[in-house]
Design a protein around this motif. Structure first.
Motif, PDB file in Angstrom:
ATOM      1  N   LYS A   2       0.833  -1.200   0.000  1.00 56.40           N
ATOM      2  CA  LYS A   2       0.000   0.000   0.000  1.00 56.40           C
ATOM      3  C   LYS A   2       0.867   1.248   0.000  1.00 56.40           C
ATOM      4  O   LYS A   2       1.818   1.368   0.746  1.00 56.40           O
ATOM      5  CB  LYS A   2      -0.920   0.001   1.219  1.00 56.40           C
ATOM      6  CG  LYS A   2      -1.964   1.106   1.176  1.00 56.40           C
ATOM      7  CD  LYS A   2      -2.919   0.952   2.330  1.00 56.40           C
ATOM      8  CE  LYS A   2      -3.959   2.051   2.317  1.00 56.40           C
ATOM      9  NZ  LYS A   2      -4.911   1.932   3.421  1.00 56.40           N
ATOM     10  N   SER A   4       2.104   4.900   0.708  1.00 56.88           N
ATOM     11  CA  SER A   4       2.024   5.824   1.831  1.00 56.88           C
ATOM     12  C   SER A   4       1.346   7.104   1.400  1.00 56.88           C
ATOM     13  O   SER A   4       1.536   7.591   0.292  1.00 56.88           O
ATOM     14  CB  SER A   4       3.434   6.137   2.358  1.00 56.88           C
ATOM     15  OG  SER A   4       3.389   7.216   3.254  1.00 56.88           O
ATOM     16  N   LYS A   5       0.545   7.699   2.308  1.00 57.92           N
ATOM     17  CA  LYS A   5      -0.132   8.953   1.994  1.00 57.92           C
ATOM     18  C   LYS A   5       0.870  10.053   1.649  1.00 57.92           C
ATOM     19  O   LYS A   5       0.614  10.910   0.837  1.00 57.92           O
ATOM     20  CB  LYS A   5      -0.986   9.386   3.183  1.00 57.92           C
ATOM     21  CG  LYS A   5      -2.217   8.553   3.401  1.00 57.92           C
ATOM     22  CD  LYS A   5      -2.992   9.099   4.589  1.00 57.92           C
ATOM     23  CE  LYS A   5      -4.171   8.208   4.919  1.00 57.92           C
ATOM     24  NZ  LYS A   5      -4.898   8.682   6.113  1.00 57.92           N
ATOM     25  N   GLU A 105      -8.569  12.234   3.111  1.00 62.03           N
ATOM     26  CA  GLU A 105      -7.778  11.080   3.565  1.00 62.03           C
ATOM     27  C   GLU A 105      -8.592   9.789   3.513  1.00 62.03           C
ATOM     28  O   GLU A 105      -8.089   8.740   3.093  1.00 62.03           O
ATOM     29  CB  GLU A 105      -7.276  11.326   4.994  1.00 62.03           C
ATOM     30  CG  GLU A 105      -6.172  12.367   5.100  1.00 62.03           C
ATOM     31  CD  GLU A 105      -6.674  13.803   5.093  1.00 62.03           C
ATOM     32  OE1 GLU A 105      -5.830  14.713   5.254  1.00 62.03           O
ATOM     33  OE2 GLU A 105      -7.896  14.026   4.929  1.00 62.03           O
ATOM     34  N   SER A 106      -9.860   9.860   3.923  1.00 60.90           N
ATOM     35  CA  SER A 106     -10.713   8.667   3.903  1.00 60.90           C
ATOM     36  C   SER A 106     -10.983   8.193   2.475  1.00 60.90           C
ATOM     37  O   SER A 106     -10.947   6.984   2.190  1.00 60.90           O
ATOM     38  CB  SER A 106     -12.039   8.962   4.607  1.00 60.90           C
ATOM     39  OG  SER A 106     -11.850   9.224   5.974  1.00 60.90           O
ATOM     40  N   LEU A 108      -9.070   8.739  -0.066  1.00 59.01           N
ATOM     41  CA  LEU A 108      -7.805   8.212  -0.581  1.00 59.01           C
ATOM     42  C   LEU A 108      -7.594   6.779  -0.115  1.00 59.01           C
ATOM     43  O   LEU A 108      -7.252   5.896  -0.908  1.00 59.01           O
ATOM     44  CB  LEU A 108      -6.648   9.099  -0.119  1.00 59.01           C
ATOM     45  CG  LEU A 108      -5.239   8.606  -0.446  1.00 59.01           C
ATOM     46  CD1 LEU A 108      -5.047   8.474  -1.962  1.00 59.01           C
ATOM     47  CD2 LEU A 108      -4.197   9.557   0.150  1.00 59.01           C
ATOM     48  N   ASP A 109      -7.804   6.536   1.178  1.00 67.89           N
ATOM     49  CA  ASP A 109      -7.649   5.178   1.716  1.00 67.89           C
ATOM     50  C   ASP A 109      -8.557   4.191   0.982  1.00 67.89           C
ATOM     51  O   ASP A 109      -8.133   3.089   0.605  1.00 67.89           O
ATOM     52  CB  ASP A 109      -7.976   5.148   3.213  1.00 67.89           C
ATOM     53  CG  ASP A 109      -6.861   5.719   4.063  1.00 67.89           C
ATOM     54  OD1 ASP A 109      -5.717   5.817   3.575  1.00 67.89           O
ATOM     55  OD2 ASP A 109      -7.130   6.061   5.230  1.00 67.89           O
ATOM     56  N   TYR A 110      -9.810   4.594   0.780  1.00 70.05           N
ATOM     57  CA  TYR A 110     -10.748   3.699   0.109  1.00 70.05           C
ATOM     58  C   TYR A 110     -10.349   3.469  -1.344  1.00 70.05           C
ATOM     59  O   TYR A 110     -10.365   2.336  -1.834  1.00 70.05           O
ATOM     60  CB  TYR A 110     -12.164   4.258   0.189  1.00 70.05           C
ATOM     61  CG  TYR A 110     -13.163   3.406  -0.553  1.00 70.05           C
ATOM     62  CD1 TYR A 110     -13.433   2.097  -0.135  1.00 70.05           C
ATOM     63  CD2 TYR A 110     -13.800   3.875  -1.698  1.00 70.05           C
ATOM     64  CE1 TYR A 110     -14.316   1.292  -0.825  1.00 70.05           C
ATOM     65  CE2 TYR A 110     -14.685   3.078  -2.398  1.00 70.05           C
ATOM     66  CZ  TYR A 110     -14.931   1.787  -1.965  1.00 70.05           C
ATOM     67  OH  TYR A 110     -15.800   0.982  -2.663  1.00 70.05           O
ATOM     68  N   SER A 111      -9.971   4.530  -2.039  1.00 69.12           N
ATOM     69  CA  SER A 111      -9.578   4.399  -3.449  1.00 69.12           C
ATOM     70  C   SER A 111      -8.363   3.504  -3.610  1.00 69.12           C
ATOM     71  O   SER A 111      -8.272   2.713  -4.549  1.00 69.12           O
ATOM     72  CB  SER A 111      -9.290   5.785  -4.040  1.00 69.12           C
ATOM     73  OG  SER A 111     -10.444   6.588  -4.028  1.00 69.12           O
ATOM     74  N   GLN A 112      -7.424   3.616  -2.676  1.00 68.23           N
ATOM     75  CA  GLN A 112      -6.211   2.796  -2.752  1.00 68.23           C
ATOM     76  C   GLN A 112      -6.458   1.334  -2.394  1.00 68.23           C
ATOM     77  O   GLN A 112      -5.631   0.470  -2.699  1.00 68.23           O
ATOM     78  CB  GLN A 112      -5.144   3.376  -1.829  1.00 68.23           C
ATOM     79  CG  GLN A 112      -4.550   4.684  -2.301  1.00 68.23           C
ATOM     80  CD  GLN A 112      -3.474   5.190  -1.365  1.00 68.23           C
ATOM     81  OE1 GLN A 112      -3.600   5.131  -0.148  1.00 68.23           O
ATOM     82  NE2 GLN A 112      -2.389   5.686  -1.930  1.00 68.23           N
ATOM     83  N   SER A 113      -7.598   1.054  -1.777  1.00 68.93           N
ATOM     84  CA  SER A 113      -7.887  -0.314  -1.342  1.00 68.93           C
ATOM     85  C   SER A 113      -8.257  -1.233  -2.495  1.00 68.93           C
ATOM     86  O   SER A 113      -8.277  -2.456  -2.351  1.00 68.93           O
ATOM     87  CB  SER A 113      -9.025  -0.310  -0.310  1.00 68.93           C
ATOM     88  OG  SER A 113     -10.275   0.006  -0.918  1.00 68.93           O
TER      89      SER A 113
END
Length: 280
Positions: A2, A4-5, A105-106, A108-113
């Motif tokens: 994954k 990193s932000k 941020e949320s 982004l996390d979901y899209s990267q999942s």
């Protein structure tokens, strides 16, 4: 592994036209309130450059575009710049949308999942907290005609219950073929692949056209775990010129995709309804 932000670069566009400065400033502040590397493009289609005073941060780039080529064309200017700058994600943002810290941020996390996600839209609320029904099926000509011109509320309510997937409760993560252009968190590479917005649409339904094209290959997701606020004034209901542009965009859409013999529309809508009902 994954990403990193801190390694992610997110760009965004706000297309302007004689907007209220205080309203736009809330949208700008919402996007910039993050530790992620971001850059914002203000594409100003107004006759004058009086909105240039909104540039009060080094992460903002302002472009005055008084020829006013339209909403989608304005965003395309920034999308091309986002591609050249190699951003990872690009947010298409309306000037009358604002949100709390952490939303980016949320998303982004979901899209990267999931690498198959092309576009994500959060839950959209009115400023009073009521839900805006921004998830839609692919429309038929009757859907759009009845919603705009038939004065019978009972007929509209029955059609909208299906068309706006109100039966879902708007509390589920769903793959939707028509997401609102007021807030679209997009993978920049997907926007590059599909060429951004179709500039045949001056204003209205360019978001429908883009979502539909992307939906044919990637997931276009409604993610209700975070929300944004949209003032949403329904300008075409108050302005005859905008109403004409609205109607013209309806014709542009159906001339492109088909009026009554759009068989892909039938298949896609059936699949979407089935999948939502299976989620429960």
């Amino acid at each position: 592994m994954k990403e990193s932000k801190k390694e992610v670069f997110i760009t965004s566009t706000i297309v302007l036209y004689n907007n209220d400065i205080e309203v736009v400033q809330k949208a700008i502040n919402s996007f910039l309130d993050t530790s992620i590397k971001v850059e914002l493009f203000l594409i100003d289609n107004s006759p004058s450059d009086s909105l240039k005073k909104l540039v009060n941060d080094h992460r903002i780039n302002y472009f005055h575009n008084p020829s006013n080529p339209g909403f989608g064309a304005g965003h395309n200017i920034a999308i091309k710049k986002a591609i050249l700058s190699k951003s990872d994600y690009h947010l298409i943002l309306n000037p009358d949308v604002y949100f709390d810290k952490g939303v980016i941020e949320s998303l982004l996390d979901y899209s990267q999942s999931d690498s198959s996600i092309g576009i994500v839209m959060p839950k959209v609320l009115y400023p009073n907290g009521n839900i805006q029904y921004t998830c839609k099926l692919l429309p038929t000509p009757i859907d759009l005609f009845v919603r705009r011109f038939i004065p019978f509320d009972k007929i509209k309510q029955k059609m909208d219950y299906r068309y706006e997937v109100k039966f879902s409760g708007y509390d589920k993560i769903m793959d939707i073929p028509f997401l609102s252009g007021c807030f679209m968190f997009c993978k920049t590479s997907v926007l590059e692949e599909f060429g951004g917005f179709d500039e045949a649409f001056f204003m209205y339904y360019e978001d429908l056209d883009l979502t539909r094209r992307v939906h044919g290959k990637y997931k276009t997701m409604f993610y209700p775990k975070v929300h944004v606020y949209h003032i949403f004034e329904r300008a075409s209901y108050k302005n005859k010129l905008l109403l004409k542009k609205h109607i013209k965009s309806v014709f542009t859409y159906f001339n492109k995709w088909g009026w009554f013999f759009d068989f892909d529309r039938i298949k896609i809508n059936k699949r979407v309804i089935k999948n939502i009902k299976e989620i429960g």
